[in-house]
Design a protein around this motif. Sequence first.
Motif, mmCIF file in Angstrom:
data_model
loop_
_atom_site.group_PDB
_atom_site.id
_atom_site.type_symbol
_atom_site.label_atom_id
_atom_site.label_comp_id
_atom_site.label_asym_id
_atom_site.label_seq_id
_atom_site.Cartn_x
_atom_site.Cartn_y
_atom_site.Cartn_z
ATOM 1 N N ALA A 209 0.827 -1.204 0.000
ATOM 2 C CA ALA A 209 0.000 0.000 0.000
ATOM 3 C C ALA A 209 0.862 1.254 0.000
ATOM 4 O O ALA A 209 0.569 2.231 -0.706
ATOM 5 N N THR A 210 1.960 1.237 0.767
ATOM 6 C CA THR A 210 2.863 2.392 0.791
ATOM 7 C C THR A 210 3.485 2.619 -0.578
ATOM 8 O O THR A 210 3.588 3.761 -1.058
ATOM 9 N N GLY A 211 3.903 1.528 -1.229
ATOM 10 C CA GLY A 211 4.494 1.644 -2.560
ATOM 11 C C GLY A 211 3.523 2.239 -3.566
ATOM 12 O O GLY A 211 3.879 3.137 -4.341
ATOM 13 N N PHE A 212 2.286 1.752 -3.548
ATOM 14 C CA PHE A 212 1.280 2.295 -4.467
ATOM 15 C C PHE A 212 0.990 3.754 -4.164
ATOM 16 O O PHE A 212 0.798 4.570 -5.071
ATOM 17 N N GLN A 213 0.962 4.109 -2.884
ATOM 18 C CA GLN A 213 0.697 5.500 -2.518
ATOM 19 C C GLN A 213 1.813 6.415 -3.011
ATOM 20 O O GLN A 213 1.551 7.490 -3.565
ATOM 21 N N LEU A 214 3.070 6.002 -2.849
ATOM 22 C CA LEU A 214 4.192 6.821 -3.271
ATOM 23 C C LEU A 214 4.217 7.013 -4.781
ATOM 24 O O LEU A 214 4.470 8.107 -5.284
ATOM 25 N N VAL A 215 3.954 5.917 -5.527
ATOM 26 C CA VAL A 215 4.106 5.952 -6.988
ATOM 27 C C VAL A 215 2.872 6.539 -7.664
ATOM 28 O O VAL A 215 2.974 7.428 -8.512
ATOM 29 N N LEU A 216 1.695 6.044 -7.290
ATOM 30 C CA LEU A 216 0.479 6.463 -7.979
ATOM 31 C C LEU A 216 -0.030 7.826 -7.510
ATOM 32 O O LEU A 216 -0.681 8.543 -8.274
ATOM 33 N N GLY A 217 0.272 8.190 -6.282
ATOM 34 C CA GLY A 217 -0.191 9.486 -5.790
ATOM 35 C C GLY A 217 0.598 10.645 -6.349
ATOM 36 O O GLY A 217 0.086 11.776 -6.440
ATOM 37 N N ALA A 218 1.852 10.402 -6.748
ATOM 38 C CA ALA A 218 2.711 11.487 -7.232
ATOM 39 C C ALA A 218 2.168 12.146 -8.503
ATOM 40 O O ALA A 218 2.069 13.376 -8.564
ATOM 41 N N PRO A 219 1.818 11.387 -9.548
ATOM 42 C CA PRO A 219 1.265 12.051 -10.733
ATOM 43 C C PRO A 219 -0.007 12.831 -10.441
ATOM 44 O O PRO A 219 -0.232 13.898 -11.024
ATOM 45 N N ALA A 220 -0.853 12.305 -9.548
ATOM 46 C CA ALA A 220 -2.095 13.010 -9.217
ATOM 47 C C ALA A 220 -1.794 14.363 -8.576
ATOM 48 O O ALA A 220 -2.406 15.387 -8.925
ATOM 49 N N LEU A 221 -0.834 14.390 -7.651
ATOM 50 C CA LEU A 221 -0.452 15.661 -7.026
ATOM 51 C C LEU A 221 0.159 16.601 -8.058
ATOM 52 O O LEU A 221 -0.146 17.802 -8.081
#
Length: 619
Positions: A209-221
């Motif tokens: 979950a942490t990995g997905f948050q770091l990778v997938l959340g970055a483009p959204a931000l």
Amino acid sequence: HGAGPEVVMLFMFVCLVVGCGVRFMLEEIVHATHVRIPYSVVLLLVGGLWGAITWKNAQDNGGEPSEMASISLEVWSNIDPKLILFIFLPALIFEGSMGTNYYAFSSGFGGGLTLAGPGMLLQNTLIATFAKFCFPYGWGWLECFIFGAILSATDPVAVIALLKELGILPDLRVLIEAESLLNDGTAIVVFDICLMALLEPTTISGYVATGFQLVLGAPALGIALFLGCYFWLQRTSDPIQDTVVTMCTAYLCYYVAEGTQVHVSGVLSVLTVGVLMAGYGVTCVNTEEASHMLHAVWSIVVFCAETIIFVLAGAIIMDKAFLAEEAERLPASEYGWMMINYLVCLLIRALMVVTFSPILRRVGYGLQPRVCTLQEFMKNMLVLTWGGLRGAVGLVLALYISVHPTLAEVTSEGFQRKVLLHTASMVVLTTVVNAASLEKIIALLGLGGTTEAEKVLFESAKGFLGDKQLKTMETLQNQLLHPELSNASWGTVRKLVGRNALMGGRGAVGDVPGDQKKDSKSKEEGEFQDAEEDEASASGGGGSMEDLAEEAAVAQEKEAYVLGRYLTSLRASYTAQWNGGLLTGRPYRQILWALGRAMDHAADRFPESDVSAAEEDPG
């Protein structure tokens, strides 16, 4: 040291003065010897010398430096490592991504993601395996993977700065730049997950979950902050506002990503903003003056950042790695392990590039069979392997490990110091050996040189300009048309700006008067005509099959080169129309992308349907 703000500021401004001096010196060396020395290599060595002087000054004064310059360096050397990331990385990554060709980056995204995703994971795993079974330190698997993540991070500062200095093939530069920018984001994600597993163990699902948050959340931000920046830029034509808004967007994006509860990858977030600025934001900067100021200011900021970070990195490596008290008691075998680690990392990178080269052959920008022969592709892969430099990012992560207050309780003895030493040695060796020799390797491989077609066209252009200049000189010497120039010393004029000077010492037509000019010109035209007749004779069947194939290849290269130059001039024309208000943002952007695709296919060697057949049957 009780240093005041003026002492803290001293290091920064001394670095910038030194940087300007180094640039001037390197320019003079190029003019005098035609030898190019990478700017980053010199700065790293200057920083190392400064660090050694500071260490000696401290040793002579009971462990505390007394000179102001040494005190200032000591203060900067003890900055929180994460603060270095917050100060320098946003500017370096944003300027590099904003300055990229959006069409080229999007076309090469697949290749860059291949190297930065599965390629980085493979490299990390192999380095960790080597550290686990070969190093005599008894590290655990998590420690080895942290070490592997640090050494897997290719440095965008070093790579991008080096590519700009060397000016190598733009297609390969796009791939290396895409990999270096994406690689740091993925490597830091792996680093964060492994560090979290070491300090705050949790379940497998928590790590995922942490990995997905770091990778997938970055483009959204990144997209969210870019939309705000885009909205603002569209509604102002003030160059100062445009520049300040983009700068604030880059730094606030990194801060929100890394310094708040959002907790996503700051590198990937800033990269997203920069790439979107390259593709969409370029049309919302409404005036040519604003565009020039934007790029000029960012260039200055990046120059300052690169200069300070490389000098600081050199000083930190010297002071904290090689001249620290513990380093004095290191056995000679430890330095041997540093060299072995460097060589093994080179082999691992080569293995990674070879493993994913079939994918790069299909999706790598400018590496597809339709534009790149197999021999050229293999040469590009060699440069890609050798160009995997390490620098500021890995060094900062190693510094962060070395000063972490609680890490010593959960790691093997000496883990923090050894990670710093090995990372420092990799930074030194890849910068001094790889970076300094990369230009020579490119030259030996024949990459980035002038093709036969370009030479022919270049000589043709020189001849055209020479004839034009000769006619202009004859017109100016006509006293009826220009009586004000009757007293001019035309011999001196021809010597300074005549045809001979223009042609680089060849074709001294401009230095001879009267009928000799015509005779020389007629002789040149006769030689050119003879060359054309020889070419026509060869193409008519008088030469061998190899000669005909070579001539056909040169003719195709000439056609592609001329087409590429035409498309470039067309793009300049549309840019001028956009700057003049004759085109709005959206159609201008679509025209640029269409021209980018046309330029991408200008050098196609085979029709798309014949690519497979050409690869299977090179003859």
